[in-house]
Design a protein around this motif. Sequence first.
Motif, PDB file in Angstrom:
ATOM      1  N   LEU A 181       0.833  -1.194   0.000  1.00  0.00           N
ATOM      2  CA  LEU A 181       0.000   0.000   0.000  1.00  0.00           C
ATOM      3  C   LEU A 181       0.870   1.247   0.000  1.00  0.00           C
ATOM      4  O   LEU A 181       1.706   1.432   0.889  1.00  0.00           O
ATOM      5  N   GLU A 182       0.673   2.085  -1.024  1.00  0.00           N
ATOM      6  CA  GLU A 182       1.356   3.382  -1.105  1.00  0.00           C
ATOM      7  C   GLU A 182       0.307   4.432  -1.434  1.00  0.00           C
ATOM      8  O   GLU A 182      -0.231   4.446  -2.541  1.00  0.00           O
ATOM      9  N   GLY A 183       0.004   5.293  -0.480  1.00  0.00           N
ATOM     10  CA  GLY A 183      -1.035   6.290  -0.705  1.00  0.00           C
ATOM     11  C   GLY A 183      -2.375   5.627  -0.921  1.00  0.00           C
ATOM     12  O   GLY A 183      -2.854   4.866  -0.064  1.00  0.00           O
ATOM     13  N   ASP A 184      -3.003   5.885  -2.058  1.00  0.00           N
ATOM     14  CA  ASP A 184      -4.302   5.278  -2.377  1.00  0.00           C
ATOM     15  C   ASP A 184      -4.165   4.081  -3.308  1.00  0.00           C
ATOM     16  O   ASP A 184      -5.168   3.573  -3.804  1.00  0.00           O
ATOM     17  N   VAL A 185      -2.948   3.645  -3.556  1.00  0.00           N
ATOM     18  CA  VAL A 185      -2.701   2.565  -4.514  1.00  0.00           C
ATOM     19  C   VAL A 185      -2.186   1.319  -3.788  1.00  0.00           C
ATOM     20  O   VAL A 185      -1.308   1.404  -2.920  1.00  0.00           O
ATOM     21  N   ILE A 186      -2.758   0.171  -4.150  1.00  0.00           N
ATOM     22  CA  ILE A 186      -2.242  -1.122  -3.678  1.00  0.00           C
ATOM     23  C   ILE A 186      -1.550  -1.785  -4.856  1.00  0.00           C
ATOM     24  O   ILE A 186      -2.182  -2.065  -5.880  1.00  0.00           O
ATOM     25  N   LYS A 187      -0.257  -2.029  -4.718  1.00  0.00           N
ATOM     26  CA  LYS A 187       0.509  -2.683  -5.774  1.00  0.00           C
ATOM     27  C   LYS A 187       0.690  -4.167  -5.430  1.00  0.00           C
ATOM     28  O   LYS A 187       1.025  -4.510  -4.297  1.00  0.00           O
ATOM     29  N   ILE A 188       0.468  -5.007  -6.435  1.00  0.00           N
ATOM     30  CA  ILE A 188       0.734  -6.436  -6.264  1.00  0.00           C
ATOM     31  C   ILE A 188       1.597  -6.905  -7.428  1.00  0.00           C
ATOM     32  O   ILE A 188       1.440  -6.428  -8.555  1.00  0.00           O
TER      33      ILE A 188
END
Length: 269
Positions: free
Chosen positions: A182-189
């Motif tokens: 989770l970075e800010g409003d973004v979830i990276k996978i």
Amino acid sequence: MENTYFTSEELELKNRAFLSGDAVKVSFFIRNLKLIMDEECYFFLMASMRKMRLNIPLTYTLEFFQNLFNAKVIEGNNIQNGIINFLVFRNSDGVTLSKSSVSYYFEVDEMDDVLSINQRPLELDLIKEINVNNNLLSNIRVHCPENIYGGIYAQENDLDDVILLNPNKRIARATIGNLLFLEGDVIKIPKQSEGAYISPLLENFVTYLHKNNLADVQEHEIIAFESQKAEEILLISDEKGIFSVKKIRNKTFGNSRFTELVESWKNSF
């Protein structure tokens, strides 16, 4: 419930799962005395068996597994919440391996709620002396010596798990499951093409977030350093459950946002 297991027939020592690792594993989930996500888990099992060229019996229907787990696990042992880790392996009775019959073995790991974040947050680290492949078989749960090596490395270094990289030195997954950053409003996978597992549990969570506009989930190629940039990290393991990551090296992470999202997802069932 420890050491609760079931088999399709009496296990023999001379079997291909034991001798060759010729097997695939898929998890099914029990919540409040009911199977959940059983259709997604079933289709993942069928896809995994096809990838390993296992002979799929005509009896292996969705109803077969629903009846099997209801009779043996839910009604037979009154398991209210838990994970069924189902292993299907090839026998040596056919003219060719692709024609050989299959047998199964499954264990039940009882827990309070498979959709809750585990109370014990994890400490991880990256491991660089080995990597995992990112080919057709990297996305399913088959015999993987890298997982064994990584698990022992974690134990010897007082860690809960390790982050495995692919040959391009990008993040693939942990030994037991997939990572969400989770970075800010973004979830990276990590993309599946990077070596991440296919996970019905993860896919159900991500689909829920998308449908309800709760987060912007993006598949990425993630370099190792980016793990230090995340604000929160979640580990979703079909085999073990859901965990928040507390620490990687000297960086500590929060868990409030992921806790909120998982609680919302859990309440949707």
